[in-house]
Design a protein around this motif. Sequence first.
Motif, PDB file in Angstrom:
ATOM      1  N   VAL A   1       0.839  -1.193   0.000  1.00  0.00           N
ATOM      2  CA  VAL A   1       0.000   0.000   0.000  1.00  0.00           C
ATOM      3  C   VAL A   1       0.878   1.249   0.000  1.00  0.00           C
ATOM      4  N   ALA A   2       0.230   2.387  -0.144  1.00  0.00           N
ATOM      5  CA  ALA A   2       0.908   3.674  -0.019  1.00  0.00           C
ATOM      6  C   ALA A   2       0.166   4.523   1.001  1.00  0.00           C
ATOM      7  N   ARG A   3       0.909   5.078   1.907  1.00  0.00           N
ATOM      8  CA  ARG A   3       0.388   6.033   2.889  1.00  0.00           C
ATOM      9  C   ARG A   3      -0.851   5.502   3.602  1.00  0.00           C
ATOM     10  N   SER A   4      -0.722   4.320   4.149  1.00  0.00           N
ATOM     11  CA  SER A   4      -1.830   3.662   4.829  1.00  0.00           C
ATOM     12  C   SER A   4      -1.371   3.147   6.186  1.00  0.00           C
ATOM     13  N   TYR A   5      -2.317   3.098   7.122  1.00  0.00           N
ATOM     14  CA  TYR A   5      -2.044   2.624   8.473  1.00  0.00           C
ATOM     15  C   TYR A   5      -2.881   1.383   8.764  1.00  0.00           C
ATOM     16  N   ALA A   6      -2.326   0.489   9.547  1.00  0.00           N
ATOM     17  CA  ALA A   6      -3.138  -0.618  10.030  1.00  0.00           C
ATOM     18  C   ALA A   6      -4.206  -0.114  10.992  1.00  0.00           C
ATOM     19  N   ILE A   7      -3.845   0.885  11.818  1.00  0.00           N
ATOM     20  CA  ILE A   7      -4.778   1.461  12.785  1.00  0.00           C
ATOM     21  C   ILE A   7      -4.647   2.977  12.706  1.00  0.00           C
ATOM     22  N   HIS A   8      -5.772   3.668  12.495  1.00  0.00           N
ATOM     23  CA  HIS A   8      -5.725   5.114  12.320  1.00  0.00           C
ATOM     24  C   HIS A   8      -6.841   5.759  13.131  1.00  0.00           C
ATOM     25  N   ALA A   9      -6.438   6.616  14.081  1.00  0.00           N
ATOM     26  CA  ALA A   9      -7.397   7.384  14.887  1.00  0.00           C
ATOM     27  C   ALA A   9      -6.862   8.804  15.003  1.00  0.00           C
ATOM     28  N   ASN A  10      -7.707   9.807  14.738  1.00  0.00           N
ATOM     29  CA  ASN A  10      -7.211  11.185  14.805  1.00  0.00           C
ATOM     30  C   ASN A  10      -7.896  12.028  15.872  1.00  0.00           C
ATOM     31  N   SER A  11      -8.488  11.392  16.864  1.00  0.00           N
ATOM     32  CA  SER A  11      -9.028  12.127  17.999  1.00  0.00           C
ATOM     33  C   SER A  11      -7.907  12.487  18.962  1.00  0.00           C
ATOM     34  N   GLY A  12      -7.935  13.723  19.462  1.00  0.00           N
ATOM     35  CA  GLY A  12      -6.992  14.119  20.493  1.00  0.00           C
ATOM     36  C   GLY A  12      -7.499  13.860  21.892  1.00  0.00           C
ATOM     37  N   ASP A  13      -8.721  13.376  22.023  1.00  0.00           N
ATOM     38  CA  ASP A  13      -9.335  13.187  23.342  1.00  0.00           C
ATOM     39  C   ASP A  13      -9.554  11.723  23.716  1.00  0.00           C
ATOM     40  N   ALA A  14      -9.958  10.915  22.762  1.00  0.00           N
ATOM     41  CA  ALA A  14     -10.256   9.512  23.063  1.00  0.00           C
ATOM     42  C   ALA A  14      -8.966   8.709  23.161  1.00  0.00           C
ATOM     43  N   LEU A  15      -8.873   7.889  24.195  1.00  0.00           N
ATOM     44  CA  LEU A  15      -7.707   7.035  24.407  1.00  0.00           C
ATOM     45  C   LEU A  15      -7.892   5.724  23.653  1.00  0.00           C
ATOM     46  N   VAL A  16      -6.904   5.381  22.812  1.00  0.00           N
ATOM     47  CA  VAL A  16      -6.904   4.094  22.122  1.00  0.00           C
ATOM     48  C   VAL A  16      -5.963   3.160  22.866  1.00  0.00           C
ATOM     49  N   VAL A  17      -6.502   2.030  23.300  1.00  0.00           N
ATOM     50  CA  VAL A  17      -5.721   1.025  24.013  1.00  0.00           C
ATOM     51  C   VAL A  17      -5.484  -0.150  23.074  1.00  0.00           C
ATOM     52  N   LEU A  18      -4.214  -0.452  22.811  1.00  0.00           N
ATOM     53  CA  LEU A  18      -3.850  -1.623  22.023  1.00  0.00           C
ATOM     54  C   LEU A  18      -3.160  -2.610  22.950  1.00  0.00           C
ATOM     55  N   ASP A  19      -3.636  -3.842  22.961  1.00  0.00           N
ATOM     56  CA  ASP A  19      -3.017  -4.853  23.807  1.00  0.00           C
ATOM     57  C   ASP A  19      -3.027  -6.196  23.092  1.00  0.00           C
ATOM     58  N   ASN A  20      -1.841  -6.807  23.036  1.00  0.00           N
ATOM     59  CA  ASN A  20      -1.709  -8.139  22.449  1.00  0.00           C
ATOM     60  C   ASN A  20      -2.181  -8.155  20.994  1.00  0.00           C
ATOM     61  N   VAL A  21      -1.613  -7.223  20.228  1.00  0.00           N
ATOM     62  CA  VAL A  21      -1.978  -7.088  18.820  1.00  0.00           C
ATOM     63  C   VAL A  21      -0.720  -7.261  17.966  1.00  0.00           C
ATOM     64  N   LEU A  22      -0.836  -8.018  16.899  1.00  0.00           N
ATOM     65  CA  LEU A  22       0.218  -8.148  15.899  1.00  0.00           C
ATOM     66  C   LEU A  22      -0.194  -7.346  14.676  1.00  0.00           C
ATOM     67  N   VAL A  23       0.672  -6.412  14.261  1.00  0.00           N
ATOM     68  CA  VAL A  23       0.395  -5.564  13.110  1.00  0.00           C
ATOM     69  C   VAL A  23       1.463  -5.812  12.054  1.00  0.00           C
ATOM     70  N   GLN A  24       1.030  -5.994  10.814  1.00  0.00           N
ATOM     71  CA  GLN A  24       1.941  -6.156   9.690  1.00  0.00           C
ATOM     72  C   GLN A  24       1.483  -5.235   8.561  1.00  0.00           C
ATOM     73  N   ASN A  25       2.448  -4.513   7.985  1.00  0.00           N
ATOM     74  CA  ASN A  25       2.109  -3.616   6.877  1.00  0.00           C
ATOM     75  C   ASN A  25       3.339  -3.431   6.009  1.00  0.00           C
ATOM     76  N   SER A  26       3.114  -3.194   4.710  1.00  0.00           N
ATOM     77  CA  SER A  26       4.231  -3.027   3.782  1.00  0.00           C
ATOM     78  C   SER A  26       3.831  -2.090   2.653  1.00  0.00           C
ATOM     79  N   GLY A  27       4.831  -1.413   2.108  1.00  0.00           N
ATOM     80  CA  GLY A  27       4.619  -0.473   1.014  1.00  0.00           C
ATOM     81  C   GLY A  27       5.337   0.828   1.272  1.00  0.00           C
ATOM     82  N   LEU A  28       4.970   1.880   0.536  1.00  0.00           N
ATOM     83  CA  LEU A  28       5.560   3.207   0.704  1.00  0.00           C
ATOM     84  C   LEU A  28       4.757   3.983   1.739  1.00  0.00           C
ATOM     85  N   ASN A  29       5.439   4.477   2.769  1.00  0.00           N
ATOM     86  CA  ASN A  29       4.735   5.119   3.886  1.00  0.00           C
ATOM     87  C   ASN A  29       3.636   4.210   4.429  1.00  0.00           C
ATOM     88  N   ALA A  30       3.955   2.933   4.525  1.00  0.00           N
ATOM     89  CA  ALA A  30       3.045   1.958   5.129  1.00  0.00           C
ATOM     90  C   ALA A  30       3.447   1.819   6.585  1.00  0.00           C
TER      91      ALA A  30
END
Length: 728
Positions: free
Chosen positions: A312-341
């Motif tokens: 991919v290009a310029r993509s995220y596995a997980i994307h959140a743009n709130s400055g207030d809500a807390l995102v909790v990640l626990d026990n997650v495997l993330v894999q991504n490849s490409g340009l700005n991946a």
Amino acid sequence: MYKALPTIALLCYLCCQCTIAAVEIPKPRKKLPRNAIAITKPGYYAEAGKTYVLMRDIKADGTALYLGNNVTLDLNGHSITFAAADYKQVPNYGFEEGLKHWDISKAPGAKAVDSNVMPIVGTRILELPVGEEIVSDFVHLPVANRSYYATCANDRDQRIELRVEDENGKEITCNFQTSNGNKVGCPVLNKKLPHGGGVIFAHLHNLPAGKYRIRVKALASNNKSKTCYLDEINILPALDAGIAMVSYLKPFANYDAVMAWHPCAFFDANKNAAQAAQGKAMPFVALDGLPLVSGKGTITIKNGVIKNGSPVARSYAIHANSGDALVVLDNVLVQNSGLNANAASLGKAKITNSRFEINTPFIINRHYLNACSVTVSHHAEEIAFNEFIGGQGNLYTPGGNGNIHDNYFENHQTVVNHYTLTPGTGDKVYKNKFHPKRGAGINLYRCQNVEVYDNEFKIHTMAPPAEYRYKMLTTPAIRMADYGAKKGSKDGSFNNKIYQNTFHITGKNHMAFKGYQGRATAFFVSANGGQNYIYDNDIILRNDHADDISEAYAFFIGSSNPGGEIKNNRIDANCTVGWMGNYYGNADNVTIINNTFKRHPQTPKNEVLFRLGNGGNAARNIRFISNQRDEWKTLSNNYTQLLSYTVESTLFIQTKPGATVQVTVPKLDKTIQATADKKGHATVHVPVYRQDAKAKTQYPSANIVAKLGEWSKNKQVQVSKDMKLKLK
């Protein structure tokens, strides 16, 4: 070019190297927990207070899931795969097979050459003379009305034009009308990259599925041969996410907007995309029913895998743009490849027990620090017990005041200034392992009050990126930089404390790259905003000395005033330990106190302990106080007329509690003064000699007076080493 990372091999390697807990993906539960809601397909999941459970692996052509605020997503041992359509790539897009699959009828001078000439991606690149044009084979884009990036990586200051045409030979024009003007996505004409090189791209959107190909023409070059060096001419699905948490949409997805630092978020979630592409200035608003995250809350994602289905290009596995809500990640495997991946772009986050495997071999804009594996822009509450593998930098936490501990970092950077970790003001960084396969460690850029302690660093000279192919590049474990900030400025890098860490620094000579010189350092200090403190660290410094090209230093200080307080460190070296006042700029007001410098038996005879100046740049007011020099007979080589340093000893004085101690030294134009503490202890540093550019001044004696009310006592001593004295 975007091969999957060998997960099993890496896991075995990590088990031998560190004790950081690896992610443990559970076996899927077949029965849905009570009161939970099953997920079996892509879509919107946003009912506040609910727990959603993934009941099978799911795939999506683009973004897979959109979550609302205050929800829990239990991946339940399953995987989410985004960008999972049958996306193909331009045949031989990286020129690894020479010019196969490329039409060079308008490029008689085109050649595929070894990437040692200009290291971009892979083992080969395209050499394209100015004025010539190369055309790709067709590639099928299977999904209509979505974003793609047509890309061309190249070195800086090389102008190109990039056009895309369909299978009928019609040139593609992609515009996007916004309230503040028309944004041209394609074609991209007469564009060049800023300092550092990167990727020029055309934004394709709202097109039918079908066959498309790329034309790239070299317009100008910064080299005498009038040749552009190009690579990664490809078309990739762009702007996706595995899991999206949307607070707002931003439409700035084209090349000009990206290079002007305008934000882009969730471009393809705009309900008015088709009308805007037809030239209508429509509002940029979310698709009907798409959940929007607003206000404070907590979104939890746990226990599974999020990955891309194709590069991919310029993509995220997980994307959140709130400055207030807390995102909790626990026990997650993330894999991504490409340009700005990358793995995750979050506002506020707590990330634990997770693993991020990122294969992004090059980058659109190397000046954009957010383009690293994980960015937490507002506040990283805690980042702990994770593994970061690959990426152009692993973690960026500009919000500050967070805790980053017990992580394993393995950076794979191929561009400059994408450090393993770039923290924010007030961050605490401890008990981590920084073992970049390629690249630098921590970048303390314009931040204050950061503490870095109990970490392990293994840093070696990196092979040259394209930007520094024929230059010299420094790879530091820790850099403190603020580019000439004023004293006390919010843009300054100061009051940072680096202590109780272990550094393994290795200078290696990359013989395959003639004309390149690499340098590895424990510390690279170019800060002016105030004092920084480096103490109680162990530094093992080794240089291979091959052809005297490679370099390694514990302390590399230039363009810095003050240059830092370096205290109580233990350095074991087979080469010169520090260079102050180097090619990078002046070094002023550096204090080097109570350090132990051990000279390795294989140190070349001509190596000195410190190097001061480089001819034009100064090393001024450098203080060497009570250091243990082992077998280092020569303190420094002085390469500048702008030089001043003192060698000082310490007097430990026992006198009456509260007494004032004054020390006067002949030829010294000031009195040294201290006050005894409650136990009657006072410490003063007395110069033994001062070295200026043309003269050396000896200070052989000192007169000491202790006073308390009417009482006084004095003593005169010959000062050549540290001494304990009594004045009672």
